[in-house]
Write a protein that holds these residues in place. Structure first.
Motif, PDB file in Angstrom:
ATOM      1  N   ARG A  11       0.827  -1.220   0.000  1.00 52.30           N
ATOM      2  CA  ARG A  11       0.000   0.000   0.000  1.00 52.30           C
ATOM      3  C   ARG A  11       0.852   1.258   0.000  1.00 52.30           C
ATOM      4  N   GLY A  12       2.176   1.088  -0.007  1.00 49.54           N
ATOM      5  CA  GLY A  12       3.070   2.244   0.007  1.00 49.54           C
ATOM      6  C   GLY A  12       3.309   2.794   1.390  1.00 49.54           C
ATOM      7  N   GLU A  13       2.978   2.024   2.423  1.00 53.16           N
ATOM      8  CA  GLU A  13       3.126   2.477   3.800  1.00 53.16           C
ATOM      9  C   GLU A  13       4.275   1.775   4.525  1.00 53.16           C
ATOM     10  N   GLY A  14       5.102   1.053   3.786  1.00 51.27           N
ATOM     11  CA  GLY A  14       6.200   0.313   4.405  1.00 51.27           C
ATOM     12  C   GLY A  14       7.349   1.225   4.781  1.00 51.27           C
ATOM     13  N   THR A  15       8.362   0.606   5.346  1.00 50.33           N
ATOM     14  CA  THR A  15       9.549   1.366   5.715  1.00 50.33           C
ATOM     15  C   THR A  15      10.292   1.779   4.447  1.00 50.33           C
ATOM     16  N   PRO A  16      11.045   2.853   4.494  1.00 48.79           N
ATOM     17  CA  PRO A  16      11.793   3.299   3.310  1.00 48.79           C
ATOM     18  C   PRO A  16      12.708   2.185   2.796  1.00 48.79           C
ATOM     19  N   GLY A  17      12.660   1.957   1.507  1.00 52.42           N
ATOM     20  CA  GLY A  17      13.500   0.944   0.889  1.00 52.42           C
ATOM     21  C   GLY A  17      12.882  -0.444   0.871  1.00 52.42           C
TER      22      GLY A  17
END
Length: 82
Positions: free
Chosen positions: A36-42
């Motif tokens: 969903r695009g809410e993960g940790t950076p990278g």
């Protein structure tokens, strides 16, 4: 995933209620957030992980083809003229 988000309960509490491993639910939850695009950076999404898997396989196959072709190509000019 919606149950964890909407209930306000921890992943561990929801997993216990569902009778599943909290580590399994935590992994699924983390992947869903990344998708969903809410993960940790990278952190890669499922689509990105699949593309990376596909590209690595393609790269391996191409490297094998290159090695096969190298074995069939003469190394020196003299060998080519024979």
């Amino acid at each position: 995933m919606a149950l964890v988000d909407s209930s306000g309960k921890t992943v561990t509490a929801v997993a216990r209620e569902l009778g599943i491993s909290s580590e399994s639910l935590r992994g699924w939850y983390r992947k869903a957030k990344a998708d969903r695009g809410e993960g940790t950076p990278g952190e890669l999404t499922s689509a990105e992980r699949e593309e990376l898997r596909r590209l690595r396989k393609e790269n391996r196959e191409q490297q094998q083809t290159i090695e096969i072709l190298k074995k069939g190509v003469p190394r020196t000019r003299e060998a080519a003229l024979r």
